[in-house]
Design a protein around this motif. Structure first.
Motif, PDB file in Angstrom:
ATOM      1  N   SER A 193       0.916  -0.941  -0.036  1.00  0.00           N
ATOM      2  CA  SER A 193      -0.019   0.064  -0.255  1.00  0.00           C
ATOM      3  C   SER A 193       0.916   1.107  -0.008  1.00  0.00           C
ATOM      4  N   ALA A 194       0.434   2.281  -0.309  1.00  0.00           N
ATOM      5  CA  ALA A 194       1.129   3.765  -0.402  1.00  0.00           C
ATOM      6  C   ALA A 194       0.003   4.585   0.057  1.00  0.00           C
ATOM      7  N   PHE A 195       0.510   5.640   0.944  1.00  0.00           N
ATOM      8  CA  PHE A 195      -0.441   6.749   1.230  1.00  0.00           C
ATOM      9  C   PHE A 195      -0.324   8.070   0.418  1.00  0.00           C
ATOM     10  N   MET A 196      -1.376   8.627  -0.066  1.00  0.00           N
ATOM     11  CA  MET A 196      -1.336   9.894  -0.831  1.00  0.00           C
ATOM     12  C   MET A 196      -1.786  10.939   0.108  1.00  0.00           C
ATOM     13  N   GLY A 197      -1.277  12.094   0.312  1.00  0.00           N
ATOM     14  CA  GLY A 197      -1.947  13.177   1.089  1.00  0.00           C
ATOM     15  C   GLY A 197      -0.826  14.203   1.322  1.00  0.00           C
ATOM     16  N   MET A 198      -1.156  14.981   2.363  1.00  0.00           N
ATOM     17  CA  MET A 198      -0.121  16.098   2.796  1.00  0.00           C
ATOM     18  C   MET A 198      -0.221  16.486   4.065  1.00  0.00           C
ATOM     19  N   GLN A 249      -7.444  24.507  11.165  1.00  0.00           N
ATOM     20  CA  GLN A 249      -7.997  25.738  10.633  1.00  0.00           C
ATOM     21  C   GLN A 249      -6.987  26.582   9.851  1.00  0.00           C
ATOM     22  N   PRO A 250      -6.409  26.326   8.733  1.00  0.00           N
ATOM     23  CA  PRO A 250      -6.629  24.835   8.218  1.00  0.00           C
ATOM     24  C   PRO A 250      -5.467  24.321   8.864  1.00  0.00           C
ATOM     25  N   SER A 251      -5.446  22.674   8.348  1.00  0.00           N
ATOM     26  CA  SER A 251      -4.321  22.051   8.705  1.00  0.00           C
ATOM     27  C   SER A 251      -3.659  21.642   7.280  1.00  0.00           C
ATOM     28  N   ALA A 252      -2.573  20.946   7.474  1.00  0.00           N
ATOM     29  CA  ALA A 252      -1.796  20.547   6.244  1.00  0.00           C
ATOM     30  C   ALA A 252      -2.563  19.912   5.221  1.00  0.00           C
ATOM     31  N   ASP A 253      -3.143  18.750   5.652  1.00  0.00           N
ATOM     32  CA  ASP A 253      -3.855  17.948   4.746  1.00  0.00           C
ATOM     33  C   ASP A 253      -5.119  18.663   3.814  1.00  0.00           C
ATOM     34  N   SER A 309      -8.051  20.592  -1.191  1.00  0.00           N
ATOM     35  CA  SER A 309      -8.031  18.871  -1.097  1.00  0.00           C
ATOM     36  C   SER A 309      -9.185  18.453  -1.889  1.00  0.00           C
ATOM     37  N   ARG A 310     -10.432  19.056  -1.910  1.00  0.00           N
ATOM     38  CA  ARG A 310     -11.456  18.407  -2.558  1.00  0.00           C
ATOM     39  C   ARG A 310     -11.165  18.191  -4.111  1.00  0.00           C
ATOM     40  N   SER A 311     -10.696  19.123  -4.871  1.00  0.00           N
ATOM     41  CA  SER A 311     -10.428  19.018  -6.201  1.00  0.00           C
ATOM     42  C   SER A 311      -9.163  18.227  -6.533  1.00  0.00           C
ATOM     43  N   ALA A 312      -8.438  18.011  -5.397  1.00  0.00           N
ATOM     44  CA  ALA A 312      -7.113  17.179  -5.367  1.00  0.00           C
ATOM     45  C   ALA A 312      -7.712  15.637  -5.378  1.00  0.00           C
ATOM     46  N   THR A 313      -8.735  15.478  -4.415  1.00  0.00           N
ATOM     47  CA  THR A 313      -9.420  14.138  -4.147  1.00  0.00           C
ATOM     48  C   THR A 313     -10.342  13.692  -5.646  1.00  0.00           C
ATOM     49  N   LEU A 314     -11.051  14.768  -6.253  1.00  0.00           N
ATOM     50  CA  LEU A 314     -11.636  14.241  -7.421  1.00  0.00           C
ATOM     51  C   LEU A 314     -10.762  14.040  -8.803  1.00  0.00           C
ATOM     52  N   HIS A 315      -9.740  14.739  -8.712  1.00  0.00           N
ATOM     53  CA  HIS A 315      -8.621  14.613  -9.752  1.00  0.00           C
ATOM     54  C   HIS A 315      -7.988  13.318  -9.503  1.00  0.00           C
ATOM     55  N   ALA A 316      -7.516  12.710  -8.314  1.00  0.00           N
ATOM     56  CA  ALA A 316      -7.298  11.567  -8.152  1.00  0.00           C
ATOM     57  C   ALA A 316      -8.009  10.536  -8.508  1.00  0.00           C
ATOM     58  N   ILE A 317      -9.389  10.461  -8.131  1.00  0.00           N
ATOM     59  CA  ILE A 317     -10.357   9.519  -8.531  1.00  0.00           C
ATOM     60  C   ILE A 317     -10.488   9.474 -10.133  1.00  0.00           C
ATOM     61  N   ASP A 318     -10.444  10.407 -10.729  1.00  0.00           N
ATOM     62  CA  ASP A 318     -10.579  10.721 -12.177  1.00  0.00           C
ATOM     63  C   ASP A 318      -9.388  10.123 -12.908  1.00  0.00           C
ATOM     64  N   ARG A 319      -8.346   9.983 -12.375  1.00  0.00           N
ATOM     65  CA  ARG A 319      -7.062   9.502 -12.838  1.00  0.00           C
ATOM     66  C   ARG A 319      -7.110   8.043 -12.659  1.00  0.00           C
ATOM     67  N   ALA A 320      -7.770   7.488 -11.485  1.00  0.00           N
ATOM     68  CA  ALA A 320      -7.655   6.300 -11.178  1.00  0.00           C
ATOM     69  C   ALA A 320      -8.742   5.456 -12.229  1.00  0.00           C
ATOM     70  N   ARG A 321      -9.650   5.997 -12.242  1.00  0.00           N
ATOM     71  CA  ARG A 321     -10.825   5.491 -13.136  1.00  0.00           C
ATOM     72  C   ARG A 321     -10.206   5.519 -14.617  1.00  0.00           C
ATOM     73  N   ALA A 322      -9.567   6.568 -15.032  1.00  0.00           N
ATOM     74  CA  ALA A 322      -9.044   6.157 -16.381  1.00  0.00           C
ATOM     75  C   ALA A 322      -7.836   5.475 -16.383  1.00  0.00           C
ATOM     76  N   ALA A 323      -7.149   5.129 -15.338  1.00  0.00           N
ATOM     77  CA  ALA A 323      -6.225   3.789 -15.274  1.00  0.00           C
ATOM     78  C   ALA A 323      -6.867   2.532 -15.060  1.00  0.00           C
ATOM     79  N   GLY A 324      -8.226   2.310 -14.929  1.00  0.00           N
ATOM     80  CA  GLY A 324      -8.989   1.076 -14.733  1.00  0.00           C
ATOM     81  C   GLY A 324      -8.746   0.580 -13.376  1.00  0.00           C
ATOM     82  N   CYS A 325      -8.467   1.492 -12.334  1.00  0.00           N
ATOM     83  CA  CYS A 325      -8.288   1.182 -10.800  1.00  0.00           C
ATOM     84  C   CYS A 325      -9.668   0.735 -10.386  1.00  0.00           C
TER      85      CYS A 325
END
Length: 319
Positions: free
Chosen positions: A51-56, A108-112, A143-159
């Motif tokens: 596994s890998a962890f992605m975030g900030m 408020q805000p935190s790094a993630d 982070s919302r746009s980053a999450t949706l972007h990652a989901i979009d890339r994962a879907r395109a990759a067949g994950c």
């Protein structure tokens, strides 16, 4: 290459040195690594998956502690990013006498919350088999746009795309925003694990059938409603069934749902064709229930996550 990338928040939980207690009455706190996606990442490694962890996280001592904790657990931290613009998120968590947990967050805000689309490691996503997300990263930008972007890339990759809504009311602006965010994440996933409390929040019903009638969409492959110690109900396109829970001496439920998710993903990666077979789905869900149950028998999330050998021995000894 990781089997699963877990995307979202990683933070410091400050837990009382004694339980049960409230946040007001707690005499002292001890730091512990936390964050649902991070827990899933470690749980997968304990079960023998990569596994890998992605975030900030913050480029601060707590952030480096979290990086070290994940790396020492065997999680690939290559997709983890650091920032000096905000500090690592903190959460104070207590367990009351009635078994309910209290949360108080400092973000408020935190790094993630500052994870951006350009921080997403697209090469790592293309190389993985599944992407797992929660909903806390959907609460605010960027982070919302980053999450949706990652989901979009994962879907395109067949994950395979997995989601655990992991509702935390205190972090959302209001109930309507929380409901919209959870529904958006559920709609984006192939596999959804949802608790009975979250089902009630989203549908007004604790009947697992509401998951199919109100939440299921044509592209979904599996939805599992967890029922705490009572087990779970699984729903697939051509199969529905219930799996009973296990009787264990529970000490702390922290991380049990994350452990369940890891057990579920492990089974689906090992047997992708199980989605059309009720008996095989039942076996996978029984394994996931066992992983979750065993996690409640020790304090904390990451320290309590069981290895595959422990889970298999437990299942062999269980009727």
């Amino acid at each position: 290459m990781a089997d699963v990338i877990c995307l979202g928040e990683v933070l410091i939980d400050f837990v009382p040195t004694v339980t049960p207690t409230t946040l007001i009455e707690a005499p002292a706190f001890q730091k512990a690594p936390g964050g649902a996606p991070a827990n899933v990442a470690v749980a997968l490694v304990r079960l023998g998956r990569s596994s890998a962890f992605m975030g900030m996280t913050g480029d601060d001592p707590f952030g480096r502690f979290l990086e070290l904790t994940l790396a020492e657990a065997g999680v690939d931290t290559g997709p983890l990013r650091f920032t000096r613009e905000a500090r690592t998120a903190l959460a104070f968590v207590s367990l009351r006498a009635d078994g309910e947990r209290q949360f108080m967050f400092y973000r408020q805000p935190s790094a993630d919350m500052l994870f951006r689309p350009e921080d997403v490691d697209e090469a790592a996503i293309r190389a993985c088999r599944a992407l797992h997300v929660g909903t806390i990263s959907l609460i605010s930008e960027p982070s919302r746009s980053a999450t949706l972007h990652a989901i979009d890339r994962a879907r395109a990759a067949g994950c395979l795309i997995s989601c655990d809504p992991n509702l935390r009311h205190a972090l959302w602006p209001d109930a309507e925003a929380a409901k919209a965010g959870l529904l958006e994440a559920i709609a984006a996933a192939d596999v959804v694990k949802i608790s009975d409390d979250e089902l009630l929040f989203l549908t007004g019903s604790t009947d697992p059938g509401a998951a199919r009638s109100d939440l299921w969409q044509a592209h979904h492959r599996l939805m599992v409603v967890t029922l705490g110690a009572s087990g779970c109900v699984f729903i697939a396109a051509g199969a529905t069934g219930m799996v009973g829970g296990f009787s264990v001496a529970s000490v702390d439920a922290t991380g049990a749902g994350d452990a369940f998710v890891a057990g579920l993903l492990d089974g689906l990666l090992a047997d992708p064709d199980a989605l059309g077979d009720p008996d095989r789905l039942r076996t996978i869900c029984r394994f996931a229930c066992a992983v979750g149950a065993l996690t409640t028998t020790e304090r904390g999330a990451i320290p309590a996550l069981p290895t595959r050998q422990v889970v298999e021995r437990f299942l062999e000894a269980s009727p």
